[in-house]
Design an enzyme around this catalytic site. Structure first.
Site: not given
Ligand code: PMP
Length: 410
Positions: A198, A201
């Site tokens: 993921d 960030q």
């Molecule tokens: N993973 C992480 C580490 C995040 O910080 C976020 C958003 N805060 C997400 C996934 C999800 O991102 P999104 O809401 O744009 O799908």
């Protein structure tokens, strides 16, 4: 040389006033602000090229297709993928994770298999795997962080021969720590698992090369890297994506449709059903151009300078407890903290009176905060457009927060 120009001037929103004060935006980890260059690229697209991509042979549809596919190539280069077939546009990182979960995991996991994730995952990369584990009767196993908020390499032994999926954040949205993803990927592959990273960030803050990393899947959202909301990316290795079933069905993802049967389009279109958010995709292309102009060298230098300064200033305050690494090793520009005796929502709404925008709450990581026995905290996150003077305003006004709530500032 990129640092000859003041990039802050590219962000008109940073001149806004909030409660009579110039805005101080410390919530870029939730969503970053958009520079003029990105907004102008969207306007240009809408003035000159808007049509439904891949749908027609008239000029505007073809211009739209060209604009859309040019961004795919930009994304491919930006993250070092081998082919544009490996770049799937989604709505956001969350949808990209769900695509892998539903299309890959649901069809490949058996009862008794393991899904290994870290306790620091955002709900997007936690709830999804928890639910897939329930549906497939696989076991969900957590790797835990140490008290400083880092992932000890000893935890990687939880990835064993039964593990079919490993899902791990590149950088924690709460702790700010950068996780040892190279080691996670290596261990996952040694055990025969597929590894999803993921990168929500990470991508706006450091160069990422998915081929070098050898990640099977890598996901991120455009809106945390200076594009509009509404576009995310799933990178997947071609040989894996090729064998996966479509996630959503409908227009554009098909080859031939008969009353009883359908054959599906080739990669990457097989995973892009229906009309995509092309303005967002165009904005992502412009955001990549912008990041390349600013350079990761400058971004890293500036963000590390701001983070080190903020950590040192926050440590001056006896009523502040930092959640996450207090040193600068392997960390990004996110600082979570607790203001003793005061609820984070009070901290954030009092700071808002001074024009300072920080995030408060569980940061979509309830299991992590429960594990750390914090439950809720404040978070300031920085981008290269922030300044040390803004950090001074934050720190100086934290004593105001204490005073407002009836506590001494020392
Ligand atoms: N993973 C992480 C580490 C995040 O910080 C976020 C958003 N805060 C997400 C996934 C999800 O991102 P999104 O809401 O744009 O799908």
């Amino acid at each position: 040389m990129s640092n000859l120009r003041n990039f802050r001037e590219d962000f008109p929103i940073l001149n806004e006033e909030v409660n009579g004060r110039k805005i101080i935006y410390f919530d870029s980890a939730a969503t970053s602000q958009r520079p003029n260059q990105v907004l102008e690229a969207v306007l240009k697209y809408d003035h000159e090229a808007n049509g439904n991509p891949h749908r027609g042979s008239h000029t505007l549809s073809m211009r739209a297709t060209e604009a859309f596919e040019q961004v795919r190539e930009k994304v491919r280069k930006f993250i070092g993928a081998k082919s544009t077939k490996e770049i799937i546009f989604t709505k956001n990182a969350t949808e990209a994770i769900n695509l892998v979960a539903y299309s890959y995991a649901l069809n490949n996991l058996l009862p008794g298999d393991k899904i290994v994730i870290t306790i620091a995952e955002h709900h997007a990369n936690l709830v999804t795997w928890q639910q897939i584990a329930k549906k497939t009767k696989a076991e969900l196993v957590f790797m835990y962080v140490d008290p400083s908020g880092r992932l000890p390499l000893g935890e990687l032994h939880k990835i064993d021969e039964k593990t079919k999926i490993v899902a791990c954040t590149h950088m924690s949205n709460v702790l700010g720590s950068i996780f040892p993803i190279e080691k996670v990927i290596e261990r996952g592959h040694q055990m025969g698992a597929k590894v999803l990273i993921d990168g929500a960030q990470a991508v706006a803050h450091m160069p990422v090369d998915v081929s070098e990393l050898d990640a099977d899947f890598y996901v991120f959202s455009g809106h945390k890297m200076y594009s509009l909301m509404g576009v995310g990316v799933l990178y997947g290795k071609e040989e894996i994506l090729d064998k996966m079933e479509p996630f959503l069905y409908g227009g554009d993802m098909i080859e031939y449709v008969y009353e009883e049967e359908t054959s599906f389009n080739e990669l990457p279109f097989k995973f892009e059903a229906g009309t995509q958010g092309i303005e967002s995709v165009v904005s992502l292309g412009a955001a990549i151009d912008y990041l390349e102009e600013v350079t990761f060298e400058y971004i890293h230098e500036r963000e590390m300078e701001l983070t080190a300064y903020a950590l040192s200033r926050l440590k001056e305050l006896p009523y502040i407890r930092i959640i996450g690494p207090e040193d600068m090793n392997d960390r990004g520009a996110v600082i979570s903290f607790v203001v003793e005796d005061i609820h984070p929502h009070d901290v954030s709404s009092i700071l808002d009176n001074y024009g300072v925008g920080i995030r408060a709450g569980h940061h979509c990581a309830q299991p992590l905060l429960r594990y750390l026995e914090v439950f809720t905290c404040s978070r300031a996150s920085f981008a290269f457009y922030n300044t040390k003077e803004e950090i001074d305003v934050l720190v100086d006004n934290l004593s105001e927060v204490r005073r407002w709530m009836g506590y001494g500032s020392r």
